[in-house]
Design a protein around this motif. Structure first.
Motif, PDB file in Angstrom:
ATOM      1  N   LYS A 108      -1.952  41.845 -64.942  1.00  0.00           N
ATOM      2  CA  LYS A 108      -0.644  42.113 -64.332  1.00  0.00           C
ATOM      3  C   LYS A 108      -0.271  43.588 -64.501  1.00  0.00           C
ATOM      4  O   LYS A 108       0.108  44.261 -63.559  1.00  0.00           O
ATOM      5  CB  LYS A 108       0.391  41.202 -65.009  1.00  0.00           C
TER       6      LYS A 108
ATOM      7  N   LYS B  81      -2.662  41.810 -51.132  1.00  0.00           N
ATOM      8  CA  LYS B  81      -2.250  40.395 -51.179  1.00  0.00           C
ATOM      9  C   LYS B  81      -0.942  40.186 -50.402  1.00  0.00           C
ATOM     10  O   LYS B  81      -0.750  39.140 -49.790  1.00  0.00           O
ATOM     11  CB  LYS B  81      -2.117  39.893 -52.610  1.00  0.00           C
ATOM     12  N   TYR B  82      -0.076  41.187 -50.435  1.00  0.00           N
ATOM     13  CA  TYR B  82       1.171  41.039 -49.687  1.00  0.00           C
ATOM     14  C   TYR B  82       0.890  41.060 -48.186  1.00  0.00           C
ATOM     15  O   TYR B  82       1.498  40.325 -47.422  1.00  0.00           O
ATOM     16  CB  TYR B  82       2.170  42.149 -50.063  1.00  0.00           C
TER      17      TYR B  82
ATOM     18  N   PHE C 148       6.782  44.187 -51.609  1.00  0.00           N
ATOM     19  CA  PHE C 148       6.719  43.360 -52.821  1.00  0.00           C
ATOM     20  C   PHE C 148       8.070  42.834 -53.272  1.00  0.00           C
ATOM     21  O   PHE C 148       8.149  41.996 -54.170  1.00  0.00           O
ATOM     22  CB  PHE C 148       5.993  44.088 -53.965  1.00  0.00           C
TER      23      PHE C 148
ATOM     24  N   ILE D 252      10.618  41.773 -50.853  1.00  0.00           N
ATOM     25  CA  ILE D 252      11.279  40.908 -49.868  1.00  0.00           C
ATOM     26  C   ILE D 252      11.155  39.441 -50.318  1.00  0.00           C
ATOM     27  O   ILE D 252      10.147  39.053 -50.913  1.00  0.00           O
ATOM     28  CB  ILE D 252      10.678  41.113 -48.452  1.00  0.00           C
TER      29      ILE D 252
ATOM     30  N   PRO E 285      10.260  35.782 -49.750  1.00  0.00           N
ATOM     31  CA  PRO E 285       9.431  35.084 -48.755  1.00  0.00           C
ATOM     32  C   PRO E 285      10.311  34.190 -47.870  1.00  0.00           C
ATOM     33  O   PRO E 285      11.298  33.618 -48.334  1.00  0.00           O
ATOM     34  CB  PRO E 285       8.475  34.242 -49.610  1.00  0.00           C
TER      35      PRO E 285
ATOM     36  N   SER F 262      20.385  39.954 -54.862  1.00  0.00           N
ATOM     37  CA  SER F 262      18.946  40.094 -55.050  1.00  0.00           C
ATOM     38  C   SER F 262      18.681  41.542 -55.477  1.00  0.00           C
ATOM     39  O   SER F 262      18.115  42.340 -54.735  1.00  0.00           O
ATOM     40  CB  SER F 262      18.239  39.774 -53.731  1.00  0.00           C
ATOM     41  N   PRO F 263      19.124  41.883 -56.685  1.00  0.00           N
ATOM     42  CA  PRO F 263      19.058  43.286 -57.115  1.00  0.00           C
ATOM     43  C   PRO F 263      17.641  43.678 -57.536  1.00  0.00           C
ATOM     44  O   PRO F 263      16.772  42.804 -57.680  1.00  0.00           O
ATOM     45  CB  PRO F 263      19.978  43.294 -58.352  1.00  0.00           C
TER      46      PRO F 263
ATOM     47  N   TRP G 284      14.839  44.279 -60.051  1.00  0.00           N
ATOM     48  CA  TRP G 284      14.640  43.603 -61.331  1.00  0.00           C
ATOM     49  C   TRP G 284      14.294  44.564 -62.458  1.00  0.00           C
ATOM     50  O   TRP G 284      14.086  44.133 -63.598  1.00  0.00           O
ATOM     51  CB  TRP G 284      13.565  42.531 -61.210  1.00  0.00           C
TER      52      TRP G 284
ATOM     53  N   TYR H  85       8.257  42.347 -65.422  1.00  0.00           N
ATOM     54  CA  TYR H  85       9.281  41.320 -65.612  1.00  0.00           C
ATOM     55  C   TYR H  85       8.707  39.955 -65.970  1.00  0.00           C
ATOM     56  O   TYR H  85       9.406  39.111 -66.517  1.00  0.00           O
ATOM     57  CB  TYR H  85      10.166  41.211 -64.361  1.00  0.00           C
TER      58      TYR H  85
ATOM     59  N   TYR I 157      19.257  35.774 -57.153  1.00  0.00           N
ATOM     60  CA  TYR I 157      17.795  35.687 -56.998  1.00  0.00           C
ATOM     61  C   TYR I 157      17.138  36.527 -58.089  1.00  0.00           C
ATOM     62  O   TYR I 157      17.358  37.741 -58.155  1.00  0.00           O
ATOM     63  CB  TYR I 157      17.431  36.205 -55.607  1.00  0.00           C
TER      64      TYR I 157
ATOM     65  N   ARG J  79      11.201  34.478 -62.170  1.00  0.00           N
ATOM     66  CA  ARG J  79      10.960  33.062 -62.512  1.00  0.00           C
ATOM     67  C   ARG J  79      11.126  32.769 -63.998  1.00  0.00           C
ATOM     68  O   ARG J  79      11.322  31.624 -64.392  1.00  0.00           O
ATOM     69  CB  ARG J  79       9.548  32.675 -62.061  1.00  0.00           C
TER      70      ARG J  79
ATOM     71  N   LYS K 232       2.351  28.222 -56.150  1.00  0.00           N
ATOM     72  CA  LYS K 232       2.659  29.379 -56.994  1.00  0.00           C
ATOM     73  C   LYS K 232       4.160  29.509 -57.233  1.00  0.00           C
ATOM     74  O   LYS K 232       4.942  29.605 -56.278  1.00  0.00           O
ATOM     75  CB  LYS K 232       2.130  30.647 -56.327  1.00  0.00           C
TER      76      LYS K 232
ATOM     77  N   SER L 239       7.176  31.547 -57.794  1.00  0.00           N
ATOM     78  CA  SER L 239       7.393  32.936 -57.403  1.00  0.00           C
ATOM     79  C   SER L 239       8.644  33.540 -58.042  1.00  0.00           C
ATOM     80  O   SER L 239       8.631  34.688 -58.489  1.00  0.00           O
ATOM     81  CB  SER L 239       7.507  32.962 -55.875  1.00  0.00           C
TER      82      SER L 239
HETATM   83  P1  MGP Z   1       5.642  39.537 -57.360  1.00  0.00           P
HETATM   84  O1  MGP Z   1       5.884  40.581 -58.387  1.00  0.00           O
HETATM   85  O2  MGP Z   1       4.868  39.908 -56.181  1.00  0.00           O
HETATM   86  O3  MGP Z   1       5.071  38.313 -58.087  1.00  0.00           O
HETATM   87  O4  MGP Z   1       7.049  38.952 -56.932  1.00  0.00           O
HETATM   88  P2  MGP Z   1       3.744  37.579 -57.863  1.00  0.00           P
HETATM   89  O5  MGP Z   1       3.251  37.637 -56.459  1.00  0.00           O
HETATM   90  O6  MGP Z   1       4.059  36.242 -58.416  1.00  0.00           O
HETATM   91  O7  MGP Z   1       2.847  38.480 -58.761  1.00  0.00           O
HETATM   92  P3  MGP Z   1       1.577  38.110 -59.550  1.00  0.00           P
HETATM   93  O8  MGP Z   1       1.186  39.411 -60.173  1.00  0.00           O
HETATM   94  O9  MGP Z   1       2.004  37.062 -60.544  1.00  0.00           O
HETATM   95  O10 MGP Z   1       0.587  37.620 -58.563  1.00  0.00           O
HETATM   96  C1  MGP Z   1       7.290  37.636 -56.455  1.00  0.00           C
HETATM   97  C2  MGP Z   1       8.520  37.687 -55.614  1.00  0.00           C
HETATM   98  O11 MGP Z   1       9.570  38.197 -56.395  1.00  0.00           O
HETATM   99  C3  MGP Z   1       8.438  38.624 -54.429  1.00  0.00           C
HETATM  100  O12 MGP Z   1       7.943  37.960 -53.299  1.00  0.00           O
HETATM  101  C4  MGP Z   1       9.862  39.056 -54.237  1.00  0.00           C
HETATM  102  O13 MGP Z   1      10.538  38.116 -53.430  1.00  0.00           O
HETATM  103  C5  MGP Z   1      10.437  38.987 -55.619  1.00  0.00           C
HETATM  104  N1  MGP Z   1      10.632  40.302 -56.249  1.00  0.00           N
HETATM  105  C6  MGP Z   1       9.722  41.010 -56.925  1.00  0.00           C
HETATM  106  N2  MGP Z   1      10.311  42.137 -57.444  1.00  0.00           N
HETATM  107  C7  MGP Z   1       9.655  43.130 -58.250  1.00  0.00           C
HETATM  108  C8  MGP Z   1      11.632  42.116 -57.082  1.00  0.00           C
HETATM  109  C9  MGP Z   1      12.734  42.972 -57.338  1.00  0.00           C
HETATM  110  O14 MGP Z   1      12.683  44.001 -57.992  1.00  0.00           O
HETATM  111  N3  MGP Z   1      13.928  42.564 -56.818  1.00  0.00           N
HETATM  112  C10 MGP Z   1      14.046  41.425 -56.081  1.00  0.00           C
HETATM  113  N4  MGP Z   1      15.238  41.091 -55.600  1.00  0.00           N
HETATM  114  N5  MGP Z   1      13.006  40.609 -55.822  1.00  0.00           N
HETATM  115  C11 MGP Z   1      11.813  40.939 -56.321  1.00  0.00           C
END
Ligand code: MGP
Length: 316
Positions: A6, A73-74, A97, A99, A101, A212-213, A215, A220, A256, A259, A292, A294
């Motif tokens: 990560k 991946k996005y 990254f 938005i 979904p 949805s500020p 993070w 995180y 928002y 997780r 997954k 999210s």
């Molecule tokens: P991610 O970091 O892509 O997690 O975010 P993923 O895919 O589980 O990563 P992996 O490394 O575990 O594979 C998952 C979702 O969180 C994204 O689709 C966004 O909707 C949301 N998200 C991620 N970030 C960093 C932010 C953020 O800073 N603010 C907000 N509002 N949403 C976020």
């Protein structure tokens, strides 16, 4: 092991953001973009819209060749992020990254459905605002980054909901400050602007506020970590919640968050409400066909009541 993956995957991505010589600077005119927006018919657009598309392109990642490898991946999930992606949706690097979904945004919008206004205080490239526009009478979408707001407007146009959204370019923190001042003054004319076109009658129509500020960074969700609201940007997430409640005079707030957000902290936010309410409903958001986890959404006020977990499913 997971921890390492990560950190390295996202950290190099962030470095890429700061690196002007990164692959995103590849000029778009060398790339065949139409293959990636196959349902976009530029010839059918007005000259103004065509010009806006071309003006936004340099800010966006469209062609897979312009993506840093750890962000591909996005791109592969582009149709899960925005199902009308092929019709010309545009996202800048950060928006790819952050938005919400589309299935998750739709679910939140269903929960916030009303015949009034929903306010999206960190609208970004519009993923949530577009879905709110489909379930609410009107959306006020506030975004501090001018390019992201233009992307939100552009994407909303692709979905045909642009006219249901009031796009406001400004800092939500400034809006909260302004509303505090305004609420402490004697009531004035209901059409008189309170802040950047927002009027008292708009504020009277607000049924829910969506948060949805940012993070606050990339770590995180490290394994075994609990995300604390003190990492929320630009201010402590508990303070943000309390200020939003005071500014908009509503308990109906959808938040928002990561997780792994602390459930006691989410529960503690209810004490800021008037009257203090015991109810918070936390919904965990799964993507990739339910495989997954999210993110999560915490619902307060009326949004947290009357859930039927057996039937309250966005697919029904
Ligand atoms: P991610 O970091 O892509 O997690 O975010 P993923 O895919 O589980 O990563 P992996 O490394 O575990 O594979 C998952 C979702 O969180 C994204 O689709 C966004 O909707 C949301 N998200 C991620 N970030 C960093 C932010 C953020 O800073 N603010 C907000 N509002 N949403 C976020």
């Amino acid at each position: 092991m997971t921890k390492k993956r990560k950190r390295s995957s996202i950290a190099s991505y962030v470095q890429h953001l700061d690196n002007p010589s990164s692959s995103s600077s590849t000029p778009h005119h060398h790339l065949n973009l139409s293959a990636y927006h196959p349902d976009l018919d530029l010839a059918s657009l007005t000259p103004t819209l065509t010009a806006e598309y071309h003006a936004l392109l340099p800010h966006c990642l469209v062609h897979p060749a312009t993506f840093p490898p750890n962000m591909l991946k996005y791109w592969r999930h582009r149709h899960s992020l925005l199902s009308l992606y092929s019709a010309g949706c545009l996202l800048d690097e950060q928006s790819w990254f952050s938005i919400t979904p589309e299935s998750v945004a739709f679910r939140i919008a269903r929960r916030c459905a009303s015949d009034g206004v929903v306010v999206d205080l960190f609208a970004g490239a519009g993923g949530n605002a577009i879905q709110f526009a489909m379930t609410c009478s009107r959306v006020i979408a506030v975004e501090v980054d001018e390019v992201k707001l233009r992307l939100a407007r552009w994407n909303a146009r692709v979905y045909g909901v642009e006219d249901r959204i009031t796009f406001v370019h400004g800092d939500s923190m400034e809006l909260l400050q302004r509303l505090d001042e305004w609420r402490s003054q004697p009531a004035g004319d209901s059409d008189q602007e309170v802040w950047k076109g927002i009027t008292p009658s708009d504020l009277d129509s607000v049924q829910a506020v969506f948060l949805s500020p940012p993070w606050g960074g990339v770590d995180y969700a490290l394994p075994n970590d609990i995300y604390s609201l003190n990492a929320v940007q630009p201010i402590h997430g508990s303070t943000l919640f309390a200020r939003v409640h005071a500014a908009f005079h509503t308990n109906n707030i959808a938040y928002y968050l990561p997780r792994n957000t602390s459930l006691p902290e989410l529960s503690g936010l209810t004490t800021a409400l008037t009257p203090p309410q015991p109810n918070v409903k936390v919904e965990y958001n799964y993507v990739n066909y339910g495989t997954k986890l999210s993110s999560l959404t915490a619902y307060y006020g009326a949004l947290a009541t009357d859930w039927d977990d057996d039937t309250d499913d966005w697919r029904t």
